[in-house]
Scaffold this motif. Structure first.
Motif, PDB file in Angstrom:
ATOM      1  N   LYS A 139      -0.677   0.442  -8.053  1.00 38.36           N
ATOM      2  CA  LYS A 139      -0.234  -0.117  -7.084  1.00 38.36           C
ATOM      3  C   LYS A 139       1.444  -0.288  -6.688  1.00 38.36           C
ATOM      4  O   LYS A 139       1.872  -0.360  -7.465  1.00 38.36           O
TER       5      LYS A 139
ATOM      6  N   THR B 119       1.025  -1.193  -0.008  1.00 33.43           N
ATOM      7  CA  THR B 119      -0.058  -0.116   0.112  1.00 33.43           C
ATOM      8  C   THR B 119       1.000   1.125  -0.140  1.00 33.43           C
ATOM      9  O   THR B 119       1.923   0.917   0.523  1.00 33.43           O
TER      10      THR B 119
ATOM     11  N   GLU C 107      -2.026   7.511  -6.320  1.00 33.74           N
ATOM     12  CA  GLU C 107      -2.789   6.722  -5.517  1.00 33.74           C
ATOM     13  C   GLU C 107      -3.925   5.756  -6.140  1.00 33.74           C
ATOM     14  O   GLU C 107      -4.353   4.794  -5.715  1.00 33.74           O
ATOM     15  N   MET C 108      -4.540   6.542  -6.986  1.00 33.56           N
ATOM     16  CA  MET C 108      -5.929   5.987  -7.753  1.00 33.56           C
ATOM     17  C   MET C 108      -5.645   4.771  -8.747  1.00 33.56           C
ATOM     18  O   MET C 108      -6.170   4.016  -8.724  1.00 33.56           O
ATOM     19  N   PHE C 109      -4.499   4.944  -9.309  1.00 33.86           N
ATOM     20  CA  PHE C 109      -4.387   4.172 -10.418  1.00 33.86           C
ATOM     21  C   PHE C 109      -3.332   3.097 -10.504  1.00 33.86           C
ATOM     22  O   PHE C 109      -2.935   2.623 -11.546  1.00 33.86           O
TER      23      PHE C 109
ATOM     24  N   SER D 273      -2.781  12.233  -5.783  1.00 33.93           N
ATOM     25  CA  SER D 273      -4.275  11.392  -5.957  1.00 33.93           C
ATOM     26  C   SER D 273      -4.184  10.478  -7.411  1.00 33.93           C
ATOM     27  O   SER D 273      -4.572   9.208  -7.155  1.00 33.93           O
ATOM     28  N   PHE D 274      -3.632  11.117  -8.148  1.00 39.46           N
ATOM     29  CA  PHE D 274      -3.600  10.256  -9.682  1.00 39.46           C
ATOM     30  C   PHE D 274      -2.739   9.104  -9.386  1.00 39.46           C
ATOM     31  O   PHE D 274      -3.116   7.958  -9.652  1.00 39.46           O
TER      32      PHE D 274
END
Length: 347
Positions: free
Chosen positions: A87, A30, A83-85, A80-81
């Motif tokens: 891993k 994560t 973390e969103m798309f 955010s970009f």
């Protein structure tokens, strides 16, 4: 088990990691498990990622690259970009080995004159990439390419020629003040052999002493014996003039675009896709926690946990890069579907 996440075998089902990768262990993390993640400049990394994203052709990457082009240019949006798309994925077994490279600035001449007697060669027309050509000893010591009109510049120090080949690109300042930029054009097909390791094996230097500045100084200090040591590495790099690179841009990397100081990294494309974001956790005297982009490769950069950080242009960059030989952890940011595909059980 490491970090509470299951380890699995990295299958070659992960298209784009290269058929030569074999099998390596993989762990999906994560973002909370990335030391220093929240403190980085994610917007700077996003701008570098955009520069080569259009070259990522696999289906998993295309929508991500489209969204990267549309993302708002704010730090919050950039973080955010990612973390969103993506891993975070650890491929292979840390500790990693991090080294540094740079773009040298050297004095040179367009013609052989005075002390400028050591050539930089263009790639010969009879050379076939991937096949073995003449060795370094045949080229440097026997002069087998001399007189064929392949010289694109002349330097005043054979050690500078050697280390320019190790870096793969550089700036040559001519006597009239003009600067010619040169970049990698090909290599002779012989395997890379480390002269630093040779010095260690011969008991002339300890492993901890074998930094680039120390190796360069040793070769220069030992005259003809030092120059003979260079032939221990039979690999030889050919150059080309780079005519369309702005002075404020970095050298051209393996993706055909300029690389960026402290944001571009050279990796082994058998394990890490070229163009992928990578999270660098470098330890050592000057720890580094930074999001970079895998935009380059190198003959000595082999393995899943191996990376070469681009430190910039000029003497100071070279001094800094030459001191880097540190452990840590290399984390690849992969599209979510591809990251979880790595956890599929082996058939």
């Amino acid at each position: 088990m490491r970090g509470g996440r299951a380890l699995a075998v990295l299958a070659l089902l992960m298209a784009g990691l290269g058929a030569t990768a074999g099998r390596a262990e993989v762990e999906v993390l994560t973002f909370a498990e990335l030391a220093g993640w929240e403190d980085d400049n994610h917007l700077a990394a996003l701008k570098v990622f955009r520069q080569t994203c259009d070259q990522l052709k696999d289906p998993e990457w295309r929508p991500i690259c489209d969204l990267a082009a549309q993302a708002e240019t704010t730090e919050a949006a950039a973080r955010s970009f990612f973390e969103m798309f993506f891993k975070p994925v650890v491929i292979g077994n840390p500790p990693a080995l991090f080294t540094g490279y740079y773009e040298p600035e050297l004095e040179g001449s367009p013609v052989r004159s005075g002390n400028f007697i050591y050539p930089l060669y263009a790639k010969p027309k009879d050379h076939v990439e991937g096949q073995q050509y003449y060795s370094r000893d045949q080229i440097d010591q026997q002069g087998i390419l001399a007189g064929r009109g392949l010289e694109i510049a002349w330097l005043n120090d054979p050690v500078d020629v050697y280390f320019l080949q190790i870096q793969g690109s550089g700036r040559i300042r001519m006597p009239n003040g003009d600067v010619v930029r040169v970049g990698y054009a090909g290599k002779n097909g012989h395997p890379y052999r480390s002269i630093g390791q040779a010095l260690v094996d011969r008991g002339l230097m300890t492993l901890s002493e074998a930094s680039a500045p120390a190796i360069r100084a040793w070769v220069k200090r030992n005259g003809s014996y030092g120059l003979d040591l260079l032939s221990h590495n039979p690999s030889y790099v050919f150059f080309r003039k780079l005519r369309d690179v702005a002075a404020n841009k970095g050298p051209i990397g393996a993706m055909g675009r300029s690389i960026t100081t402290m944001r571009s990294v050279a990796i082994d494309p058998a394990f890490v896709p070229l163009g992928a974001p990578v999270w660098v956790e470098k330890d050592g005297d000057k720890p580094l926690r930074r999001l970079m982009v895998a935009q380059d490769t190198g003959g000595a950069i082999k393995g899943a946990q191996r990376a070469d950080i681009f430190y910039g242009t000029g003497w100071d960059a070279g001094e800094a890069a030459g001191m880097i030989k540190d452990p840590g952890r290399l984390v690849v940011l992969l599209p979510i579907d591809r990251a979880y595909a790595a956890l599929l059980p082996e058939d």
